[in-house]
Design a protein around this motif. Structure first.
Motif, mmCIF file in Angstrom:
data_model
loop_
_atom_site.group_PDB
_atom_site.id
_atom_site.type_symbol
_atom_site.label_atom_id
_atom_site.label_comp_id
_atom_site.label_asym_id
_atom_site.label_seq_id
_atom_site.Cartn_x
_atom_site.Cartn_y
_atom_site.Cartn_z
ATOM 1 N N UNK A 55 -69.264 -106.428 -66.933
ATOM 2 C CA UNK A 55 -70.263 -107.421 -66.560
ATOM 3 C C UNK A 55 -70.914 -107.114 -65.230
ATOM 4 N N UNK A 56 -70.129 -106.614 -64.288
ATOM 5 C CA UNK A 56 -70.665 -106.322 -62.957
ATOM 6 C C UNK A 56 -71.690 -105.197 -62.999
ATOM 7 N N UNK A 57 -71.418 -104.147 -63.745
ATOM 8 C CA UNK A 57 -72.363 -103.029 -63.790
ATOM 9 C C UNK A 57 -73.647 -103.447 -64.499
ATOM 10 N N UNK A 58 -73.523 -104.294 -65.505
ATOM 11 C CA UNK A 58 -74.718 -104.768 -66.217
ATOM 12 C C UNK A 58 -75.567 -105.660 -65.311
ATOM 13 N N UNK A 59 -74.935 -106.609 -64.637
ATOM 14 C CA UNK A 59 -75.672 -107.508 -63.756
ATOM 15 C C UNK A 59 -76.365 -106.743 -62.635
ATOM 16 N N UNK A 60 -75.671 -105.761 -62.068
ATOM 17 C CA UNK A 60 -76.241 -104.988 -60.971
ATOM 18 C C UNK A 60 -77.423 -104.150 -61.443
ATOM 19 N N UNK A 61 -77.326 -103.600 -62.646
ATOM 20 C CA UNK A 61 -78.439 -102.813 -63.183
ATOM 21 C C UNK A 61 -79.682 -103.678 -63.345
ATOM 22 N N UNK A 62 -79.508 -104.852 -63.942
ATOM 23 C CA UNK A 62 -80.651 -105.733 -64.155
ATOM 24 C C UNK A 62 -81.212 -106.251 -62.838
ATOM 25 N N UNK A 63 -80.326 -106.566 -61.895
ATOM 26 C CA UNK A 63 -80.782 -107.073 -60.598
ATOM 27 C C UNK A 63 -81.613 -106.048 -59.849
ATOM 28 N N UNK A 64 -81.356 -104.760 -60.102
ATOM 29 C CA UNK A 64 -82.084 -103.683 -59.429
ATOM 30 C C UNK A 64 -83.308 -103.228 -60.214
ATOM 31 N N UNK A 65 -83.589 -103.906 -61.319
ATOM 32 C CA UNK A 65 -84.802 -103.609 -62.064
ATOM 33 C C UNK A 65 -84.641 -102.705 -63.269
ATOM 34 N N UNK A 66 -83.413 -102.386 -63.637
ATOM 35 C CA UNK A 66 -83.187 -101.522 -64.787
ATOM 36 C C UNK A 66 -83.039 -102.300 -66.075
ATOM 37 N N UNK A 67 -82.997 -101.585 -67.171
ATOM 38 C CA UNK A 67 -82.772 -102.211 -68.468
ATOM 39 C C UNK A 67 -81.327 -101.983 -68.888
ATOM 40 N N UNK A 68 -80.819 -102.887 -69.719
ATOM 41 C CA UNK A 68 -79.424 -102.842 -70.141
ATOM 42 C C UNK A 68 -79.340 -102.990 -71.652
ATOM 43 N N UNK A 69 -78.686 -102.038 -72.288
ATOM 44 C CA UNK A 69 -78.433 -102.084 -73.723
ATOM 45 C C UNK A 69 -76.941 -102.287 -73.920
ATOM 46 N N UNK A 70 -76.571 -103.435 -74.450
ATOM 47 C CA UNK A 70 -75.176 -103.747 -74.729
ATOM 48 C C UNK A 70 -74.894 -103.602 -76.212
ATOM 49 N N UNK A 71 -73.748 -103.011 -76.543
ATOM 50 C CA UNK A 71 -73.378 -102.799 -77.943
ATOM 51 C C UNK A 71 -71.938 -103.257 -78.115
ATOM 52 N N UNK A 72 -71.739 -104.245 -78.972
ATOM 53 C CA UNK A 72 -70.420 -104.861 -79.063
ATOM 54 C C UNK A 72 -70.101 -105.211 -80.521
ATOM 55 N N UNK A 73 -68.870 -104.970 -80.965
ATOM 56 C CA UNK A 73 -68.491 -105.351 -82.329
ATOM 57 C C UNK A 73 -68.332 -106.862 -82.452
ATOM 58 N N UNK A 74 -68.571 -107.363 -83.639
ATOM 59 C CA UNK A 74 -68.447 -108.791 -83.896
ATOM 60 C C UNK A 74 -67.077 -109.311 -83.467
ATOM 61 N N UNK A 75 -66.020 -108.554 -83.739
ATOM 62 C CA UNK A 75 -64.659 -108.994 -83.427
ATOM 63 C C UNK A 75 -64.421 -109.169 -81.937
ATOM 64 N N UNK A 76 -65.266 -108.543 -81.098
ATOM 65 C CA UNK A 76 -65.056 -108.616 -79.654
ATOM 66 C C UNK A 76 -66.074 -109.513 -78.951
ATOM 67 N N UNK A 77 -66.963 -110.135 -79.707
ATOM 68 C CA UNK A 77 -67.995 -110.967 -79.082
ATOM 69 C C UNK A 77 -67.370 -112.068 -78.228
ATOM 70 N N UNK A 78 -66.326 -112.704 -78.738
ATOM 71 C CA UNK A 78 -65.667 -113.758 -77.972
ATOM 72 C C UNK A 78 -64.636 -113.189 -77.001
ATOM 73 N N UNK A 79 -63.905 -112.157 -77.405
ATOM 74 C CA UNK A 79 -62.850 -111.610 -76.544
ATOM 75 C C UNK A 79 -63.418 -111.000 -75.271
ATOM 76 N N UNK A 80 -64.522 -110.258 -75.398
ATOM 77 C CA UNK A 80 -65.125 -109.622 -74.230
ATOM 78 C C UNK A 80 -66.327 -110.408 -73.710
ATOM 79 N N UNK A 81 -66.586 -111.564 -74.301
ATOM 80 C CA UNK A 81 -67.682 -112.425 -73.856
ATOM 81 C C UNK A 81 -68.992 -111.642 -73.812
ATOM 82 N N UNK A 82 -69.595 -111.478 -74.985
ATOM 83 C CA UNK A 82 -70.839 -110.725 -75.104
ATOM 84 C C UNK A 82 -71.870 -111.232 -74.093
ATOM 85 N N UNK A 83 -72.514 -110.289 -73.431
ATOM 86 C CA UNK A 83 -73.482 -110.620 -72.377
ATOM 87 C C UNK A 83 -74.840 -110.894 -73.020
ATOM 88 N N UNK A 84 -75.180 -112.169 -73.131
ATOM 89 C CA UNK A 84 -76.422 -112.555 -73.795
ATOM 90 C C UNK A 84 -77.660 -112.250 -72.952
#
Length: 199
Positions: A55-84
């Motif tokens: 989550x930290x690397x994704x937030x920092x990328x977006x805060x600095x103006x970059x784009x973020x592509x997240x890829x997560x399996x359905x089974x982990x959407x809740x366990x890893x808290x998919x970043x909407x």
């Protein structure tokens, strides 16, 4: 999902922990990596979670103006808290599909501190490279000594005859995020990013 307005300058797949670890330095490292990617017009490809270093690397990328592509399996959407909040969030059926899509969308790969999931992803793209399935650069960010034990073990594996030095040289190892990331981007065939004084 909002598509980026301009294509990213490069795309880096980051493998890292869905936990933050006990040392604050690890969290700072993830922020540095994300900030560098975003500040240089890059795209982060990662596992799609919003917990831990992921989550930290994704937030920092977006805060600095970059784009973020997240890829997560359905089974982990809740366990890893998919970043909407990702620029793109792909929910897939299996881990195999997740890793395949991450590899396809990346120009280079780098491993930050993490657990067995991070290790498995790192070793897979390393193996794929030695077999010629791809020729994309792979890096290990060994800041704060996190991967010292692994690197010592790799040396032992070479000494014992189960690997060659050529195989170990397929991975770039660095302790400073900025230098390693720039090296990976250049090795992927992109022009050196303009230096940005954020880090």
């Amino acid at each position: 999902m909002n598509p980026p307005k301009t294509p990213p300058a490069f795309s880096i797949c980051v493998y890292c922990g869905s936990r933050a670890g006990h040392k604050p330095e690890f969290a700072q490292l993830a922020v540095q990596v994300g900030t560098w990617i975003g500040a240089h017009g890059g795209q982060l490809v990662y596992g799609g979670g919003r917990n831990g270093l992921m989550g930290l690397v994704a937030e920092a990328t977006m805060a600095a103006g970059g784009t973020v592509v997240g890829i997560i399996p359905t089974a982990l959407v809740e366990k890893e808290w998919a970043h909407q909040g990702c620029t793109e969030l792909h929910v897939v059926d299996t881990m195999h599909e997740r890793k395949r899509l991450m590899a396809e969308k990346a120009d280079a790969f780098v491993a930050l501190p993490g657990g067995i999931g991070t290790f498995e992803e790192l070793f897979e793209v390393w193996t794929w490279r030695q077999l010629g399935y791809h020729d994309k650069p792979v890096g290990i960010l060994n800041s704060h000594g996190y991967y010292d034990g692994l690197m010592a073990f790799m040396d032992q594996v070479v000494r014992d005859g189960f690997m060659t030095e050529w195989q170990t040289q397929l991975v770039m190892v660095g302790t400073e995020p900025q230098a390693l990331l720039q090296g990976l981007v250049e090795a992927a065939g992109f022009a050196p990013p303009a230096k940005v004084g954020l880090l």
